[in-house]
Write a protein that holds these residues in place. Sequence first.
Motif, PDB file in Angstrom:
ATOM      1  N   LEU A  50      22.941  33.950  29.145  1.00  6.48           N
ATOM      2  CA  LEU A  50      24.180  33.552  29.802  1.00  6.48           C
ATOM      3  C   LEU A  50      25.036  32.660  28.929  1.00  6.48           C
ATOM      4  CD1 LEU A  50      22.832  32.740  33.385  1.00  6.48           C
ATOM      5  CD2 LEU A  50      23.361  34.959  32.348  1.00  6.48           C
ATOM      6  N   ALA A  51      24.390  31.784  28.150  1.00 10.21           N
ATOM      7  CA  ALA A  51      25.160  30.843  27.330  1.00 10.21           C
ATOM      8  C   ALA A  51      24.264  30.277  26.241  1.00 10.21           C
ATOM      9  CB  ALA A  51      25.727  29.716  28.187  1.00 10.21           C
ATOM     10  N   LEU A  52      24.887  29.876  25.143  1.00 11.91           N
ATOM     11  CA  LEU A  52      24.217  29.244  24.008  1.00 11.91           C
ATOM     12  C   LEU A  52      25.023  28.014  23.633  1.00 11.91           C
ATOM     13  CD1 LEU A  52      22.076  29.391  21.667  1.00 11.91           C
ATOM     14  CD2 LEU A  52      23.789  30.712  20.393  1.00 11.91           C
ATOM     15  N   ASP A  53      24.396  26.834  23.692  1.00 10.43           N
ATOM     16  CA  ASP A  53      25.148  25.604  23.482  1.00 10.43           C
ATOM     17  C   ASP A  53      24.178  24.451  23.296  1.00 10.43           C
ATOM     18  OD1 ASP A  53      27.421  23.963  23.295  1.00 10.43           O
ATOM     19  OD2 ASP A  53      28.399  25.056  24.926  1.00 10.43           O
ATOM     20  N   ALA A  54      24.731  23.268  22.978  1.00  8.69           N
ATOM     21  CA  ALA A  54      23.925  22.056  23.038  1.00  8.69           C
ATOM     22  C   ALA A  54      23.393  21.897  24.458  1.00  8.69           C
ATOM     23  CB  ALA A  54      24.754  20.846  22.628  1.00  8.69           C
ATOM     24  N   LEU A  55      22.205  21.339  24.596  1.00  9.34           N
ATOM     25  CA  LEU A  55      21.568  21.263  25.907  1.00  9.34           C
ATOM     26  C   LEU A  55      22.467  20.580  26.928  1.00  9.34           C
ATOM     27  CD1 LEU A  55      19.076  21.698  27.675  1.00  9.34           C
ATOM     28  CD2 LEU A  55      18.199  19.511  26.829  1.00  9.34           C
ATOM     29  N   ALA A  56      23.134  19.503  26.535  1.00 15.36           N
ATOM     30  CA  ALA A  56      23.964  18.750  27.471  1.00 15.36           C
ATOM     31  C   ALA A  56      25.182  19.530  27.925  1.00 15.36           C
ATOM     32  CB  ALA A  56      24.401  17.435  26.823  1.00 15.36           C
ATOM     33  N   ALA A  57      25.567  20.592  27.187  1.00 11.04           N
ATOM     34  CA  ALA A  57      26.752  21.376  27.535  1.00 11.04           C
ATOM     35  C   ALA A  57      26.429  22.589  28.388  1.00 11.04           C
ATOM     36  CB  ALA A  57      27.478  21.809  26.267  1.00 11.04           C
ATOM     37  N   LEU A  58      25.159  22.834  28.657  1.00 15.86           N
ATOM     38  CA  LEU A  58      24.776  23.968  29.500  1.00 15.86           C
ATOM     39  C   LEU A  58      24.725  23.545  30.968  1.00 15.86           C
ATOM     40  CD1 LEU A  58      21.839  25.606  27.498  1.00 15.86           C
ATOM     41  CD2 LEU A  58      24.193  26.428  27.677  1.00 15.86           C
ATOM     42  N   PRO A  59      25.106  24.434  31.892  1.00 14.58           N
ATOM     43  CA  PRO A  59      24.960  24.088  33.313  1.00 14.58           C
ATOM     44  C   PRO A  59      23.490  23.952  33.692  1.00 14.58           C
ATOM     45  CG  PRO A  59      25.629  26.385  33.050  1.00 14.58           C
ATOM     46  CD  PRO A  59      25.722  25.759  31.693  1.00 14.58           C
ATOM     47  N   ASP A  60      23.211  23.033  34.586  1.00 14.74           N
ATOM     48  CA  ASP A  60      21.856  22.815  35.083  1.00 14.74           C
ATOM     49  C   ASP A  60      21.593  23.796  36.225  1.00 14.74           C
ATOM     50  OD1 ASP A  60      19.578  21.924  36.488  1.00 14.74           O
ATOM     51  OD2 ASP A  60      19.877  19.877  35.775  1.00 14.74           O
ATOM     52  N   PRO A  61      20.596  24.683  36.084  1.00 12.52           N
ATOM     53  CA  PRO A  61      20.362  25.690  37.142  1.00 12.52           C
ATOM     54  C   PRO A  61      20.082  25.088  38.506  1.00 12.52           C
ATOM     55  CG  PRO A  61      19.163  26.256  35.139  1.00 12.52           C
ATOM     56  CD  PRO A  61      19.707  24.881  34.928  1.00 12.52           C
ATOM     57  N   GLU A  62      19.488  23.900  38.571  1.00 15.37           N
ATOM     58  CA  GLU A  62      19.169  23.304  39.864  1.00 15.37           C
ATOM     59  C   GLU A  62      20.394  22.679  40.511  1.00 15.37           C
ATOM     60  OE1 GLU A  62      15.910  20.638  39.556  1.00 15.37           O
ATOM     61  OE2 GLU A  62      14.494  22.164  38.833  1.00 15.37           O
ATOM     62  N   ARG A  63      21.236  22.003  39.718  1.00 16.85           N
ATOM     63  CA  ARG A  63      22.386  21.294  40.282  1.00 16.85           C
ATOM     64  C   ARG A  63      23.676  22.104  40.214  1.00 16.85           C
ATOM     65  NH1 ARG A  63      23.955  17.610  37.451  1.00 16.85           N
ATOM     66  NH2 ARG A  63      22.632  17.771  35.591  1.00 16.85           N
ATOM     67  N   LEU A  97      21.059  40.596  18.083  1.00 13.69           N
ATOM     68  CA  LEU A  97      21.492  39.454  18.897  1.00 13.69           C
ATOM     69  C   LEU A  97      22.720  39.862  19.688  1.00 13.69           C
ATOM     70  CD1 LEU A  97      21.370  36.377  19.612  1.00 13.69           C
ATOM     71  CD2 LEU A  97      22.849  35.986  17.642  1.00 13.69           C
ATOM     72  N   THR A  98      22.724  39.554  20.976  1.00 14.18           N
ATOM     73  CA  THR A  98      23.940  39.689  21.785  1.00 14.18           C
ATOM     74  C   THR A  98      24.228  38.342  22.439  1.00 14.18           C
ATOM     75  OG1 THR A  98      22.673  40.446  23.717  1.00 14.18           O
ATOM     76  CG2 THR A  98      23.597  42.131  22.273  1.00 14.18           C
ATOM     77  N   LEU A  99      25.491  37.952  22.407  1.00 16.93           N
ATOM     78  CA  LEU A  99      25.945  36.712  23.020  1.00 16.93           C
ATOM     79  C   LEU A  99      27.148  37.024  23.896  1.00 16.93           C
ATOM     80  CD1 LEU A  99      25.848  34.327  19.924  1.00 16.93           C
ATOM     81  CD2 LEU A  99      24.185  34.430  21.775  1.00 16.93           C
ATOM     82  N   SER A 100      27.160  36.448  25.083  1.00 18.32           N
ATOM     83  CA  SER A 100      28.246  36.690  26.029  1.00 18.32           C
ATOM     84  C   SER A 100      28.878  35.369  26.440  1.00 18.32           C
ATOM     85  CB  SER A 100      27.709  37.404  27.271  1.00 18.32           C
ATOM     86  OG  SER A 100      26.940  38.528  26.935  1.00 18.32           O
ATOM     87  N   ASN A 101      29.953  35.469  27.216  1.00 23.53           N
ATOM     88  CA  ASN A 101      30.623  34.289  27.783  1.00 23.53           C
ATOM     89  C   ASN A 101      31.061  33.305  26.704  1.00 23.53           C
ATOM     90  OD1 ASN A 101      30.209  35.145  30.533  1.00 23.53           O
ATOM     91  ND2 ASN A 101      28.063  34.519  30.324  1.00 23.53           N
ATOM     92  N   LEU A 102      31.564  33.836  25.598  1.00 25.79           N
ATOM     93  CA  LEU A 102      31.923  32.979  24.466  1.00 25.79           C
ATOM     94  C   LEU A 102      33.236  32.233  24.683  1.00 25.79           C
ATOM     95  CD1 LEU A 102      30.856  35.263  21.494  1.00 25.79           C
ATOM     96  CD2 LEU A 102      29.583  33.414  22.587  1.00 25.79           C
ATOM     97  N   ALA A 103      34.001  32.615  25.693  1.00 24.72           N
ATOM     98  CA  ALA A 103      35.256  31.910  25.982  1.00 24.72           C
ATOM     99  C   ALA A 103      35.112  30.939  27.143  1.00 24.72           C
ATOM    100  CB  ALA A 103      36.358  32.929  26.286  1.00 24.72           C
ATOM    101  N   ARG A 104      33.901  30.689  27.595  1.00 26.32           N
ATOM    102  CA  ARG A 104      33.709  29.942  28.846  1.00 26.32           C
ATOM    103  C   ARG A 104      34.176  28.493  28.757  1.00 26.32           C
ATOM    104  NH1 ARG A 104      29.213  26.622  29.456  1.00 26.32           N
ATOM    105  NH2 ARG A 104      27.932  26.422  27.570  1.00 26.32           N
ATOM    106  N   VAL A 106      34.394  37.115  26.316  1.00 25.71           N
ATOM    107  CA  VAL A 106      34.216  37.695  24.987  1.00 25.71           C
ATOM    108  C   VAL A 106      32.730  37.753  24.667  1.00 25.71           C
ATOM    109  CG1 VAL A 106      34.697  37.400  22.518  1.00 25.71           C
ATOM    110  CG2 VAL A 106      36.454  36.843  24.218  1.00 25.71           C
ATOM    111  N   TYR A 107      32.315  38.845  24.042  1.00 28.33           N
ATOM    112  CA  TYR A 107      30.923  38.975  23.609  1.00 28.33           C
ATOM    113  C   TYR A 107      30.860  39.207  22.108  1.00 28.33           C
ATOM    114  CZ  TYR A 107      31.418  44.033  22.898  1.00 28.33           C
ATOM    115  OH  TYR A 107      31.805  45.263  22.423  1.00 28.33           O
ATOM    116  N   LEU A 108      29.676  38.962  21.552  1.00 27.51           N
ATOM    117  CA  LEU A 108      29.373  39.247  20.151  1.00 27.51           C
ATOM    118  C   LEU A 108      28.074  40.035  20.112  1.00 27.51           C
ATOM    119  CD1 LEU A 108      29.657  38.737  17.017  1.00 27.51           C
ATOM    120  CD2 LEU A 108      28.282  36.671  17.393  1.00 27.51           C
ATOM    121  N   ALA A 109      28.045  41.116  19.338  1.00 26.16           N
ATOM    122  CA  ALA A 109      26.826  41.908  19.151  1.00 26.16           C
ATOM    123  C   ALA A 109      26.597  42.105  17.656  1.00 26.16           C
ATOM    124  CB  ALA A 109      26.927  43.256  19.862  1.00 26.16           C
ATOM    125  N   LEU A 110      25.399  41.781  17.201  1.00 31.02           N
ATOM    126  CA  LEU A 110      25.033  41.885  15.794  1.00 31.02           C
ATOM    127  C   LEU A 110      23.838  42.826  15.657  1.00 31.02           C
ATOM    128  CD1 LEU A 110      25.084  38.069  14.892  1.00 31.02           C
ATOM    129  CD2 LEU A 110      26.981  39.701  14.711  1.00 31.02           C
TER     130      LEU A 110
END
Length: 737
Positions: free
Chosen positions: A28-41, A148-155, A258-262
């Motif tokens: 769903l997303a690739l980022d620094a840990l603090a920038a990712l949404p918390d699944p519980e909250r 590698l596939t990455l999605s939600n790059l404009a989020r 936007v997605y990226l596929a390599l």
Amino acid sequence: MPITMLRWGTDELSLLVSLDTAGPARLLALDALAALPDPEREADACERLVRGALPLVEIQAAGGGRWGTSGKRHVDGALSGGLRCIGHQQDEDAAGVRTLRVRMVHDTTGLEVTAVYRLRTGVPVLRSEALLENAGRAPVTLEYVSSLTLSNLARRLPDGTRWEDGLSLWLAANPWSGEFRWSRATLAERGLYDVGMVAYGQTGSKNRIAVTSTGSWSSSEYLPMGCLEDGGSGRALLWQIEHNGSWHAELGDRFDDVYLALSGPTDREHQWRRRLAPGGAFRTVPAAVAVVADGGLQKAVGALLDHRRTTRRPHRDLERLPVVFNDFMNCLMGDPSTKALLPLVDAAAAAGAEVFCIDAGWFDAEPTRAAGPGGVPGWWDAVGEWQEAAPRFPGGLEEVTGRIREAGMIPGLWLEPEVVGVRGAVAAALPDGAFFRRDGIRLAEWGRHQLDLRHPAARAHLDAVVDRLVNTYRIGYLKLDYNIDIGPGTDGPRGADSPGDGLLGHNRAYLDWLDGVLDRHPGLVLESCAAGGSRTDHAILSRLPIHSVTDQQDFRLIPAIAAAAPTAVAPEQAAVWAYPQAEHTDAQLSMVLVSAMLGRIHLSGRPDRLSSDQMALVCEALAVYKTYRHLLPAARPYWPLGLPGWRDGWLALALGAPDGTALLALWRRAGAPPTVTIPLPEAGRPRVLFEAGEPVRLQWDECGRALRAELPAEDSAVLIALDAPPGDRPRTAMIRR
């Protein structure tokens, strides 16, 4: 069972993955840990990301195609959409490398797919590959598998910002003798727009930005790299495909994002198919991506450089960084002999070279004739035996290599191992299966056949050649060149491969061969070269400690290449030519020499014809280089004037050392004004390390942290040391003269 969310990784970089027992796992997303949404909250935010997310591994197979869209894009594969997640595993090794394996299965075919991700603590770089195993009862013909596939790059774009304008894509054209040509443009400027069709139930525009390399030169048109950058925040995602053959990268829009596929080779782009029989397995080529929150491409380069350094094969050459003299460039140009070499040996030793590499031509008695097609010498289509040519060396090649050792240098030889000249004896001696073929016919390109290193006869031939050269001449250095691109590939030793899969098999066999050579001869230095920088990829650079970045012969053009090389090659691996000539002015000699002084110096030209004053400048440059070269293996590059344009008048490359000091190379080319101001917010006072000709004038603005430099002569350069900024200065200066 509901979808579960997994956050995995390090503080610097983490993944948010949805695990679905009824469908494919999705990143769903690739980022620094603090920038990712918390699944519980933040469950709602996570759910919103699911819609635009792609399966961890995109797969297209014969008979399946895509589902929900069509076109040229390599997403929405029917097979990958039919996967379901069956589990995941996490582990960490003693070196701090964390690994996540997510397993999926396709119930109809029995195909089992494992996405493998690796992260190293402290390095914001994700390395990814996929493993496929056919556990079913029938063959599966693969036509595309993503690394590698990455999605939600404009989020993370600000509200109201269109992704087509807010995101820019850096790509690096890599023409022969003009390597590392980075350019930046928005997605709209590169032809990708939001066409508004998502509101009508469509996935997006069906378009893409595609970059592809086909054939055995991995970087002859573009580097296997790219960078997606948020122009507002400086957030950047920089990737590299770690493969020495064909590869594909694409960016597209999907569900208002936007997605990226390599990937490695594909059916549509590279004539690649893999028939996976029951019990068969396939592994994709690796890909890596660096993510930084600010600083753009330049900061991301530093992160990816950390990854390159931690994932390459150790070698003592990466610590010693000896100066290499090579007799080719603007020197003998493929026509060596005892008579021509001995004066160069003496001159190279006097200048301070530590390795002397005899380049092409040592192996063939045929004298260099008038240039044929492409300017090649007479021996071009007769290579392959790699035996010394007696007419060139009346006293034997050992007379020259012995003289090199007596002068205190390590002897080296040029070799082009993967090719055999169509006129050579080896072409007749080896079986057809040892060569690239199509429809049973040996391929030929520019007078050469291509060896297929999967064939035991081909590998045995090359092993015997290397062992003989090392043992007979006590060679400590081999320059491995590669001057043809053999095309899409081969149908293989048995004639059963798709061309693209045959090439992939050879690519991997070549890497295995390199590992074998270094295992047998751990002190041997192998240089990577392929028509200059036509095979600049991490697959090769992770094994070989030194890499020739270009064939450029014009000293006025090489600065733009040398200044940009650290985007793709670590400074301690990037070999740059320095070829002084007697007709050069002192100012021109400064450009000739400085261009190589922030990488690995490959001295050539005609030092034997220089005046005593000119030779003194060469000796001074090499002596200065030896005072700071120990800093290069830990230095990070930055470009205070921006990445160099091909025709820019002023160019600047800085290497920052861990102690806060830095080295700055500054070039003034023809037509540029004599002065320039360079912003250096993180540097201290400057001092000249090396210059030639009329003295350079420097003015340091302590408050504004900027350097005003005046180089009186066009086509000149200077090497500057920058102290650590106040408050961060080491007790002992690490850069000294």
